[in-house]
Design a protein around this motif. Sequence first.
Motif: not given
Lengths: 248, 248, 248, 248, 248, 248
Positions: D74, D78, D85
């Motif tokens: 994740i 990003n 998310k």
Amino acid sequence: MGVKLNVEKGRISTGINGLDELLNGGFPKGNITLISGTPGTGKTIICFQYIEEGIKNGENCLYISSDQLINDLINDANKLGFSFKSAIDSEQLKIIFLDLGRQNIHKEIEEEIKNGTYDRVVLDSLSPLTEAPIWMVNNGNEVIPSTNSMTTTTLPIESIQATRVHLRHILAILKEEKCTTLLTTEIPEGSRELSRDSVSEFLVDGIIILGLDTTMDRRKLTIRKMRGTKHTLKPMDIMITQGGIKLL
Amino acid sequence: MGVKLNVEKGRISTGINGLDELLNGGFPKGNITLISGTPGTGKTIICFQYIEEGIKNGENCLYISSDQLINDLINDANKLGFSFKSAIDSEQLKIIFLDLGRQNIHKEIEEEIKNGTYDRVVLDSLSPLTEAPIWMVNNGNEVIPSTNSMTTTTLPIESIQATRVHLRHILAILKEEKCTTLLTTEIPEGSRELSRDSVSEFLVDGIIILGLDTTMDRRKLTIRKMRGTKHTLKPMDIMITQGGIKLL
Amino acid sequence: MGVKLNVEKGRISTGINGLDELLNGGFPKGNITLISGTPGTGKTIICFQYIEEGIKNGENCLYISSDQLINDLINDANKLGFSFKSAIDSEQLKIIFLDLGRQNIHKEIEEEIKNGTYDRVVLDSLSPLTEAPIWMVNNGNEVIPSTNSMTTTTLPIESIQATRVHLRHILAILKEEKCTTLLTTEIPEGSRELSRDSVSEFLVDGIIILGLDTTMDRRKLTIRKMRGTKHTLKPMDIMITQGGIKLL
Amino acid sequence: MGVKLNVEKGRISTGINGLDELLNGGFPKGNITLISGTPGTGKTIICFQYIEEGIKNGENCLYISSDQLINDLINDANKLGFSFKSAIDSEQLKIIFLDLGRQNIHKEIEEEIKNGTYDRVVLDSLSPLTEAPIWMVNNGNEVIPSTNSMTTTTLPIESIQATRVHLRHILAILKEEKCTTLLTTEIPEGSRELSRDSVSEFLVDGIIILGLDTTMDRRKLTIRKMRGTKHTLKPMDIMITQGGIKLL
Amino acid sequence: MGVKLNVEKGRISTGINGLDELLNGGFPKGNITLISGTPGTGKTIICFQYIEEGIKNGENCLYISSDQLINDLINDANKLGFSFKSAIDSEQLKIIFLDLGRQNIHKEIEEEIKNGTYDRVVLDSLSPLTEAPIWMVNNGNEVIPSTNSMTTTTLPIESIQATRVHLRHILAILKEEKCTTLLTTEIPEGSRELSRDSVSEFLVDGIIILGLDTTMDRRKLTIRKMRGTKHTLKPMDIMITQGGIKLL
Amino acid sequence: MGVKLNVEKGRISTGINGLDELLNGGFPKGNITLISGTPGTGKTIICFQYIEEGIKNGENCLYISSDQLINDLINDANKLGFSFKSAIDSEQLKIIFLDLGRQNIHKEIEEEIKNGTYDRVVLDSLSPLTEAPIWMVNNGNEVIPSTNSMTTTTLPIESIQATRVHLRHILAILKEEKCTTLLTTEIPEGSRELSRDSVSEFLVDGIIILGLDTTMDRRKLTIRKMRGTKHTLKPMDIMITQGGIKLL
């Protein structure tokens, strides 16, 4: 047995026309030289010439054959102009055929070399011997080749360790008896290595490489290594005729 | 035993004409250097020169031979102009022949190095040692080389792990006793690797590569690595004559 | 322990002159980077510079050595101009030597990293760890590394699966503790691979390759991969001097 | 779970700028495509773009990660500009981390895919799964993967047969559930093969190869195969920027 | 079952536009031809065209699929313009999916071929069959494939001997029933071999190689061997369109 | 049985148009020649021509086939213009099919050759025989091929040692019975070796290599080795037509 001649300057004449000059007179006495080549490059022919030269000089010669039967060898030699029969009859030359199936071929070679008084020895070819399995005995401090079939540890057939044990064994015997020796080795086509086992070339005193160029229809001989001798590294043109190999 | 000379600037003279200049005076004291090359490139000759230089400087020298018998070594050295007999008699030089069949050759080397006070050590060659099997004992937390034949686990003969264990063992002893060492290694023809075992080159302090170009009839020496020394990477032309190798 | 500095923009300065600019300020914080190279290309030197930079910034550093003894490492660093002794005394730097013979070296590394608060970690080199055998326990649904020697299944020493298990284990611990890490790996000469184990390069966040060109007497550094950073792929000319590696 | 959108002409948009046009609109629905590349070529980035596109279109997505932990994934996403998310919170995207130590990971994947209603699936990467051992039961006529640890025959870890069994199993489940899937595979540097296991490429419906040229500082994408689509074979220039890969 | 047509001059039309002319009318009746290629080169497409041609001529056809499920195969064929459903309904075409997990898949193929009267047979692909293990019974003089699981000797999974046993078995059945057959084989990218098992190419009557050149965006077909037919060896340019492969 | 003709000058005519002249009249009587080639190069066709020539000269011929069934062989020969049926009926030619599954195929060959009086023998192909396992008995001093199934040691299937044992066995029998023999061997595409087993080429008396160049649409024949004959090494252009191979 014939008279044992003294060769001048500790050199053993090669028997190959043009090669002695490149080697300061011939092989250093007692040297073990590897004759490397792909198929059909003339390795066995070089051995014939080497033995013939020894016979001419009245030296005792031993030819150990691992692939060809004795009669086939004599016939092939005849076709090229080498006649070994009389030397065999007068016991100046002995030809042995190695039965690779037997477990104690090393012993056979060892005894023959120790009991005879050989000036020149040929082992044609070395490759099968280095591939033989080794039956070892774990004997306290030592791991030694077994003299019988009772073993506790076996080195796998194709391990570099087994090869090295075989080689050191053979070379030690030859060195001890001071035989000037030729060992032939098979190089698979396309391989850049100098022997099939990839270890011999580091242990011997000399290496001669035979090669060929099919496109140009030419044959070559290269002195890759010769301890105790200053030599060129350049490949030499050669040809195979009656009487064997000769440098051009 | 002879006097232990102090060498200036912590450098050990190589004994090879022209090489000291390229290495800021010689090998850094205590360095372990790999001498790599295909067959017949002069690895053993470099060892002879290195030992001869040590004898000249009054240093204690140890020559560990894994392939050649002691007498053969001395004779080969003689032919090149190195006479080791007097140094052996005066105990300034010791030559050991390793019997690779024995299970505890590492112990033999270890004891010899610890008991002596050697400035210069040569191991010619390293390759057989790294191929030896290791008998291990599974001892709770540790897996250690066995001192006897009681084992529970054996590392396969050709595993990189076994090689690494052997190497670390030998290098640790040499480092501990602060011996400036040469280790020779066999590179099979056509291989681009720097040692037969492909691990040594990462663990040693220096690597010198010997090569040859048969077509051009030339020989080369390259300093591939030397910790603690700024050096060129360029291959140097060399020749082998009486007295050994010299840079051109 | 020293003060833990905050680095701007989540970047960790490399310590190599000219490299930070190519990486947008340095390694992304928490990244694990592989330092790949053939022998003598400067992998350990890069590690020294990286640690030295950490010491300058007051960061806690851990140097895990699998091949060199602690004192040899410190001496080699000294010769290049890095003095680690004071940082060791002030406990800002810790050097560990891995005894590869022990069965639970992973546990040793794991505990050290968890108990300390390390900003920078160096593992020099990764290769021996990935070669270690794995003793596994078949535990119903799971096959896990054993904490003792009771095992039912062993993954073969050289299987890619064993390598992957080791690597994931080490990387997981480092990621968890958020250490910005360098792992060195040995590339055998002539190999085009990026690590000895051929798996690491896919699991790490960054790869830096060190190379050399002997004919041209030049050294190169290439950023092969760096997650979270836009970077060039072009090889850079470098040199090794006092103070380590610097980009030209 | 989100709404299941119908895509026109049975095509699934790739999410990579410029690629849909080369594929007649995108991947054929239900196709399984291999994403091949050496390290650092952008395989995981392509997966991110593919998932992001699915989220945009309101499709259900599954990301199976075998090497990176969920949080690391994740975070990496990003940094490139992908925020997963919210999709995770709304259950439109599910990320699974495979614990390769477990014996029944295939079951885990199988159940997840059967119980969910996934339009898009990513398996990053395929390589560890194909290397897993197989415990087999010899059950009269059939040799089947074992559901427990009672086995009679084990296929060796690295056999092509074991690989094929794994692959067919995974592919069968994906085909049955009609998931349009991307599978990433590691290609070791210098290898010309299209996957690590050398079997996947023959069983999948499509292959996309990512490559790079360090000397020229360029990156390439090649459509090697795509069943049901007429496509060029020419390598395309690409670059990696914020938002991922885009064709130039 | 449909009518069995007589083809003139003992030739079976290939179904590939432009290929019959190069083969004196088509495949010699009863010939077994290997279709070799790296991934995505059109092997399965050639099989579709071959079967379609058989259906047009009213011949009985058998398609044995080892990798694709029957429905997937029919769907893929549809997309290229081949509709097999009616031929399946009229029993002129039978498609079998091989479950490689079963121990007696050879028996399955053998029975199907013997019980049917097939003019054309396709086995797509051959590779998994040659990799299957062989359970043998040591039965006095003979070592035969076992019909149950009681074995005394097992040939290792990847031995050339096992491969040869499988191949001879399959080829013998096809020859006996006089089926004109296509066998597809996987060639890993970068390999110069003509089949994955490196034995098939010597046992079959014909070999057709499919290749591609990504840089030039071209596809090629080469007739490498065709017993009983005088043929060119030159690679032909081809393209894949609706209706399959056609020579340019 | 037909009359046994005497061939002049101890030469056996090859049956290939243009080849006898290059070999001083033909194969030396009793020579064993390897016919090497990649698939489809004409190895079996050369065997047909050789046998046809023997039939014409009234010689007794034996054709041992390891891959093709007797009827398939006869049909293939017919298509090329060789009719063997009458020679078979008159018992001048005997064709044997080797069932490789049997444990004692060597015995089968041995008995056939000893009981017959064959001038010409063809073994097409040699490769499967050299791959057969050997069951050995450890018999005190000797390790011999077993005559029954009671064994103590088995040489692994793919060891060079097993190959050498098989070859020596076959060659010994042929030499003893003075058969002039052709042995065909498979060379995998892309290999530079001269036989599949990489040992035969060193043990035979002659080697003929068949090759092809697909780009130039040409076929070649090279005499790589022929003991007892002075020959060119240059590759010759050939073509395959009705009646077989002929030199251009």
